[in-house]
Motif scaffolding. Structure first.
Motif, PDB file in Angstrom:
ATOM      1  N   ALA A  83       0.847  -1.294  -0.014  1.00  0.00           N
ATOM      2  CA  ALA A  83      -0.013   0.008  -0.037  1.00  0.00           C
ATOM      3  C   ALA A  83       0.995   1.143   0.149  1.00  0.00           C
ATOM      4  N   ILE A  84       2.023   1.157   0.885  1.00  0.00           N
ATOM      5  CA  ILE A  84       2.860   2.306   0.853  1.00  0.00           C
ATOM      6  C   ILE A  84       3.476   2.368  -0.510  1.00  0.00           C
ATOM      7  N   SER A  85       4.020   1.311  -1.052  1.00  0.00           N
ATOM      8  CA  SER A  85       4.566   1.472  -2.421  1.00  0.00           C
ATOM      9  C   SER A  85       3.575   1.974  -3.631  1.00  0.00           C
ATOM     10  N   SER A  86       2.631   1.687  -3.509  1.00  0.00           N
ATOM     11  CA  SER A  86       1.421   2.052  -4.707  1.00  0.00           C
ATOM     12  C   SER A  86       1.198   3.573  -4.365  1.00  0.00           C
ATOM     13  N   ALA A  87       1.264   3.905  -3.230  1.00  0.00           N
ATOM     14  CA  ALA A  87       0.960   5.336  -3.088  1.00  0.00           C
ATOM     15  C   ALA A  87       2.250   6.396  -3.507  1.00  0.00           C
ATOM     16  N   VAL A  88       3.480   5.734  -3.424  1.00  0.00           N
ATOM     17  CA  VAL A  88       4.696   6.403  -3.975  1.00  0.00           C
ATOM     18  C   VAL A  88       4.529   6.304  -5.634  1.00  0.00           C
ATOM     19  N   GLN A  89       4.143   5.221  -6.114  1.00  0.00           N
ATOM     20  CA  GLN A  89       3.934   5.031  -7.576  1.00  0.00           C
ATOM     21  C   GLN A  89       2.844   6.015  -8.022  1.00  0.00           C
TER      22      GLN A  89
END
Length: 327
Positions: free
Chosen positions: A146-152
């Motif tokens: 979820a954190i990585s998706s927000a980064v992308q």
């Protein structure tokens, strides 16, 4: 002409090596007709491989991303690299991610040719963690995704940070990078309330849903995430990878001996039993203590702050020795 199964594997291998393949070039590389290329592409599609075709005189084929995971094809070196990576992941990652890596490793080994299985089995990895008073907490794979998706997606994250957050407002950040450092996962982000760059331990983040609006990414100090993170963990805030405190000393030890125990420093040979050491740390006392561990005569080349730190430590140690009870 090779058998159909071998031809399909060869065609799939070629499609994985470049973005677009003209049909005529595929036919030439495989020594088959264009008609056979079209039939083989249709067979691969039936197996689940999403292969797109472009029409026209310059048309060709492209292996695209699909909705399901079809059978995969790896060359020998890719298969070895993949199993090594999975073995490391299975022994170092917590929660379900490490368990999933172990299952994937078992699956790949079962279908691996014996010549590769022997190569992989020769490497047995055991993860030995450094002794710590508070080991890294396991990371939930769903939260990390979820954190990585927000980064992308360049979406603002809202989250509680740390165990005592009941009376605190959530943190609001622009997430830029997810990184690993010394066995922990970190989020590198621009803190909107503090107007500064921050690093957050991922295991201490409790996400608030939903995410905030999209944002325009900023430029990290130092230009790239590696430089920024290295500098921050060394105590530098100017966007460099240098230590906040750095000094040079001369030690009455062979350069080869000092180099064995110097991870980030520069060791220069001055003679058979004498060397110059340049080392850094986050404070002058910690730098002096790191140098003192070599248990030899020390000559400070500079700067004066390092010499002063040795004086402070000497007085502190003298007081400690005087207060101690002889055995």
């Amino acid at each position: 002409m090779p058998k159909t199964s071998g031809r399909l594997l060869a065609l799939l291998s070629l499609l994985q090596t470049r973005r677009d393949w003209p049909g005529t070039l595929l036919a030439e590389r495989l020594d088959i007709s264009l008609r056979t290329v079209r039939r083989d592409v249709d067979r691969l599609r039936e197996l689940g491989y999403p292969i797109a075709a472009a029409k026209g005189p310059d048309g060709g084929y492209r292996l695209s991303a699909g909705t399901e995971l079809p059978p995969l094809l790896f060359d020998d070196e890719q298969a070895v690299a993949l199993t090594i990576a999975l073995q490391v992941a299975a022994t170092t990652l917590g929660d379900g991610t490490g368990e999933a890596a172990a299952r994937a490793l078992t699956t790949i080994r079962q279908v691996m040719p014996s010549r590769l299985r022997h190569r992989v089995n020769a490497l047995q990895v055991t993860a030995v963690e450094r002794p710590t008073t508070r080991p890294a907490a396991p990371i939930d794979a769903g939260a990390l995704l979820a954190i990585s998706s927000a980064v992308q997606a360049h979406e603002i994250l809202r989250f509680d940070y740390g165990p005592e957050t009941a009376d605190k407002p959530p943190r609001r950040v622009e997430p830029h990078h997810v990184v690993t450092w010394d066995g922990r996962w970190y989020l590198v982000a621009w803190d909107l309330d503090r107007s500064d760059w921050r690093t957050f331990r991922a295991d201490r983040i409790t996400l608030r849903i939903p995410n905030g609006p999209r944002f325009t990414p900023r430029t990290l100090p130092g230009g790239d995430v590696s430089t920024f993170v290295t500098g921050r963990f060394r105590g530098a805030d100017d966007g460099t990878t240098g230590w906040a405190c750095q000094g040079t000393v001369i030690l009455d030890l062979p350069a080869a001996t000092v180099a064995l125990y110097t991870r980030d420093g520069i060791v220069e040979e001055l003679g058979p039993d004498r060397c110059r050491l340049t080392l850094g740390s986050w404070s002058w006392p910690s730098l002096a203590a790191a140098i003192a561990r070599f248990d030899t005569e020390i000559e400070v080349v500079g700067p004066a702050e390092l010499a002063g730190a040795f004086g402070r430590l000497a007085r502190r140690f003298a007081r400690t020795a005087a207060a101690g009870t002889p055995v």
